[in-house]
Design a protein around this motif. Structure first.
Motif, PDB file in Angstrom:
ATOM      1  N   GLY A  98      -2.821  -4.228  -1.957  1.00 66.59           N
ATOM      2  CA  GLY A  98      -2.331  -5.602  -1.861  1.00 66.59           C
ATOM      3  C   GLY A  98      -3.403  -6.554  -1.373  1.00 66.59           C
ATOM      4  O   GLY A  98      -3.552  -7.669  -1.893  1.00 66.59           O
ATOM      5  N   ALA A  99      -4.158  -6.117  -0.360  1.00 61.73           N
ATOM      6  CA  ALA A  99      -5.229  -6.963   0.166  1.00 61.73           C
ATOM      7  C   ALA A  99      -6.317  -7.192  -0.877  1.00 61.73           C
ATOM      8  O   ALA A  99      -6.984  -8.240  -0.870  1.00 61.73           O
ATOM      9  N   ALA A 100      -6.500  -6.226  -1.779  1.00 59.11           N
ATOM     10  CA  ALA A 100      -7.518  -6.364  -2.823  1.00 59.11           C
ATOM     11  C   ALA A 100      -7.026  -7.204  -3.999  1.00 59.11           C
ATOM     12  O   ALA A 100      -7.812  -7.532  -4.884  1.00 59.11           O
ATOM     13  N   GLY A 101      -5.722  -7.514  -4.035  1.00 60.06           N
ATOM     14  CA  GLY A 101      -5.203  -8.380  -5.082  1.00 60.06           C
ATOM     15  C   GLY A 101      -4.439  -7.694  -6.194  1.00 60.06           C
ATOM     16  O   GLY A 101      -4.137  -8.324  -7.214  1.00 60.06           O
ATOM     17  N   ALA A 102      -4.090  -6.405  -6.025  1.00 61.09           N
ATOM     18  CA  ALA A 102      -3.314  -5.717  -7.056  1.00 61.09           C
ATOM     19  C   ALA A 102      -1.949  -6.373  -7.218  1.00 61.09           C
ATOM     20  O   ALA A 102      -1.383  -6.917  -6.267  1.00 61.09           O
ATOM     21  N   ASP A 103      -1.398  -6.303  -8.433  1.00 61.48           N
ATOM     22  CA  ASP A 103      -0.115  -6.924  -8.732  1.00 61.48           C
ATOM     23  C   ASP A 103       1.059  -5.980  -8.544  1.00 61.48           C
ATOM     24  O   ASP A 103       2.214  -6.421  -8.495  1.00 61.48           O
ATOM     25  N   GLY A 104       0.798  -4.704  -8.469  1.00 58.84           N
ATOM     26  CA  GLY A 104       1.846  -3.715  -8.276  1.00 58.84           C
ATOM     27  C   GLY A 104       1.205  -2.380  -7.978  1.00 58.84           C
ATOM     28  O   GLY A 104      -0.017  -2.215  -8.103  1.00 58.84           O
ATOM     29  N   VAL A 105       2.039  -1.419  -7.549  1.00 54.96           N
ATOM     30  CA  VAL A 105       1.513  -0.092  -7.222  1.00 54.96           C
ATOM     31  C   VAL A 105       2.309   0.971  -7.963  1.00 54.96           C
ATOM     32  O   VAL A 105       3.481   0.789  -8.295  1.00 54.96           O
ATOM     33  N   VAL A 106       1.631   2.085  -8.213  1.00 52.93           N
ATOM     34  CA  VAL A 106       2.235   3.230  -8.895  1.00 52.93           C
ATOM     35  C   VAL A 106       2.249   4.379  -7.896  1.00 52.93           C
ATOM     36  O   VAL A 106       1.209   4.747  -7.334  1.00 52.93           O
ATOM     37  N   VAL A 107       3.446   4.953  -7.673  1.00 52.43           N
ATOM     38  CA  VAL A 107       3.644   5.873  -6.557  1.00 52.43           C
ATOM     39  C   VAL A 107       4.372   7.122  -7.049  1.00 52.43           C
ATOM     40  O   VAL A 107       5.417   7.027  -7.702  1.00 52.43           O
ATOM     41  N   GLY A 131       5.750  -2.237   1.774  1.00 49.39           N
ATOM     42  CA  GLY A 131       4.477  -2.384   1.065  1.00 49.39           C
ATOM     43  C   GLY A 131       4.218  -3.770   0.538  1.00 49.39           C
ATOM     44  O   GLY A 131       3.060  -4.176   0.378  1.00 49.39           O
ATOM     45  N   GLY A 132       5.283  -4.504   0.214  1.00 46.06           N
ATOM     46  CA  GLY A 132       5.114  -5.880  -0.241  1.00 46.06           C
ATOM     47  C   GLY A 132       4.682  -6.052  -1.676  1.00 46.06           C
ATOM     48  O   GLY A 132       4.310  -7.158  -2.081  1.00 46.06           O
ATOM     49  N   LEU A 133       4.704  -4.980  -2.483  1.00 49.34           N
ATOM     50  CA  LEU A 133       4.316  -5.066  -3.892  1.00 49.34           C
ATOM     51  C   LEU A 133       5.365  -4.369  -4.761  1.00 49.34           C
ATOM     52  O   LEU A 133       6.021  -3.429  -4.311  1.00 49.34           O
ATOM     53  N   PRO A 134       5.522  -4.808  -6.022  1.00 44.49           N
ATOM     54  CA  PRO A 134       6.399  -4.073  -6.931  1.00 44.49           C
ATOM     55  C   PRO A 134       5.954  -2.618  -7.056  1.00 44.49           C
ATOM     56  O   PRO A 134       4.754  -2.327  -7.116  1.00 44.49           O
ATOM     57  N   VAL A 135       6.934  -1.727  -7.105  1.00 41.95           N
ATOM     58  CA  VAL A 135       6.661  -0.291  -7.120  1.00 41.95           C
ATOM     59  C   VAL A 135       7.086   0.315  -8.452  1.00 41.95           C
ATOM     60  O   VAL A 135       8.226   0.134  -8.891  1.00 41.95           O
ATOM     61  N   PHE A 136       6.163   1.039  -9.074  1.00 41.64           N
ATOM     62  CA  PHE A 136       6.447   1.813 -10.276  1.00 41.64           C
ATOM     63  C   PHE A 136       6.435   3.290  -9.890  1.00 41.64           C
ATOM     64  O   PHE A 136       5.457   3.778  -9.307  1.00 41.64           O
ATOM     65  N   ALA A 137       7.511   3.985 -10.195  1.00 37.13           N
ATOM     66  CA  ALA A 137       7.553   5.422  -9.947  1.00 37.13           C
ATOM     67  C   ALA A 137       6.672   6.138 -10.964  1.00 37.13           C
ATOM     68  O   ALA A 137       6.635   5.759 -12.142  1.00 37.13           O
ATOM     69  N   TYR A 138       5.996   7.163 -10.520  1.00 38.29           N
ATOM     70  CA  TYR A 138       5.091   7.940 -11.357  1.00 38.29           C
ATOM     71  C   TYR A 138       5.654   9.354 -11.440  1.00 38.29           C
ATOM     72  O   TYR A 138       5.619  10.101 -10.466  1.00 38.29           O
ATOM     73  N   ASP A 139       6.190   9.709 -12.592  1.00 39.07           N
ATOM     74  CA  ASP A 139       6.792  11.023 -12.787  1.00 39.07           C
ATOM     75  C   ASP A 139       5.756  11.944 -13.403  1.00 39.07           C
ATOM     76  O   ASP A 139       5.506  11.895 -14.609  1.00 39.07           O
TER      77      ASP A 139
END
Length: 311
Positions: A98-107, A131-139
């Motif tokens: 988030g601090a680096a400017g990503a728009d979302g995270v994959v978890v 986390g403060g960012l949109p989360v995409f689940a990674y299956d």
């Protein structure tokens, strides 16, 4: 930039070019981003499996996200993998992204310790809440040894915990269950379902998937963009022909001798060798303990590229 309400199209998992002494080759990384943007991709996913995220120290992970976000400069959304064993460690990666400017995270689901579905759900809820960012689940059960349950994913989507799913499970039936469930549930909206399989993109899009996250898209982004556009236009004969060309190209992942290296070493090594042969990155080195390709194996990668019209 802000993520669109529904993330669609071709979102390649960006390889991480390294120098011979295993530092991030930021100049090559910027050239690779330009190569992907020129290919017409709709987003970028850094720090996934194809990015060798599991092999990178935290300082390298941060360098990758910052370099890509700054270079893209808002042209495309950037998703960052926040992949680690437990929730506190994942949250550290999310905050850095988030601090680096990503728009979302994959978890992914938590791993190492065995987890119960209730713990997986709590993991995603805590990451989304703190986390403060949109989360995409990674299956990706081959790596984390847990297959995400379709109903659990859909319930978390309905809660607003998950913005999307990257399905690299190889389970087409499970993917269809998510797609049918999302279509049937009025409480699930704006939820992106992305396939991570390079070789069945046409089938996934026909089932209703929103996009694809193809490792081979590093090598041939134009091909995957053409494939996506053919599918969206309903030109299924053209889509099948393009998919079959890409399937033939994907066979480069098997150039590494099985008695000498694992499939990961062979696959990522082949992608990097192809990018080096195409003049995109300066060095094809992979992170240890992966085993490098031999000169003969790299030559076979070149033959696959030539056969696909890429050399």
């Amino acid at each position: 930039m802000t993520l669109p309400a529904l993330l669609t199209g071709v979102i390649p998992p960006v390889c991480t070019p390294l120098t011979p002494d295993n530092e991030v080759d930021t100049a090559s990384l910027r050239r690779l981003v330009d190569h992907l943007v020129d290919g017409g991709v709709t987003g970028l996913f850094v720090l996934g499996s194809t990015s060798e995220a599991a092999y990178l120290p935290d300082r390298h992970r941060e360098t990758v996200v910052r370099t890509v976000v700054r270079h893209v400069a808002g042209q495309l959304p950037v998703l960052a993998g926040a992949i680690d064993m437990t929730t506190p460690r994942v949250l550290d990666h999310v905050r850095t992204a988030g601090a680096a400017g990503a728009d979302g995270v994959v978890v992914t689901a938590p791993f190492y310790a065995r987890t119960h579905p209730a713990e997986i759900a709590r993991h995603y809820r805590l990451v989304a809440e703190h986390g403060g960012l949109p989360v995409f689940a990674y299956d990706i059960p081959v790596s984390v040894h847990t297959k995400l349950d379709a109903d659990l994913v859909l319930d978390l989507a309905a809660e607003g915990v998950l913005a999307g799913l990257k399905d690299s499970s190889g389970d087409d039936g499970g993917l269809r269950r998510v797609l049918l469930g999302a279509r049937a549930r009025p409480d699930v909206s704006g939820f992106s379902v992305l396939t991570g399989s390079e070789t069945t993109v046409d089938a996934a899009l026909a089932m209703g998937a929103d996009g694809v996250v193809p490792g081979l898209g590093n090598v041939d982004p134009h091909g995957y963009v053409r494939l996506y556009r053919h599918c969206r236009a309903g030109d299924w004969d053209l889509a099948r022909a393009e998919q079959e060309r890409l399937c033939a190209l994907f066979r480069m992942v098997d150039v590494g001798a099985a008695e000498r290296m694992g499939r990961g070493s062979s696959g990522i090594g082949a992608f990097k060798a192809a990018l080096h042969l195409r003049g995109v990155i300066g060095c094809a080195v992979t992170a240890p303990p992966q085993v490098p390709l031999t000169a003969g194996e790299v030559e076979r990668v070149g033959k696959h590229l030539a056969a696909a019209g890429l050399l």
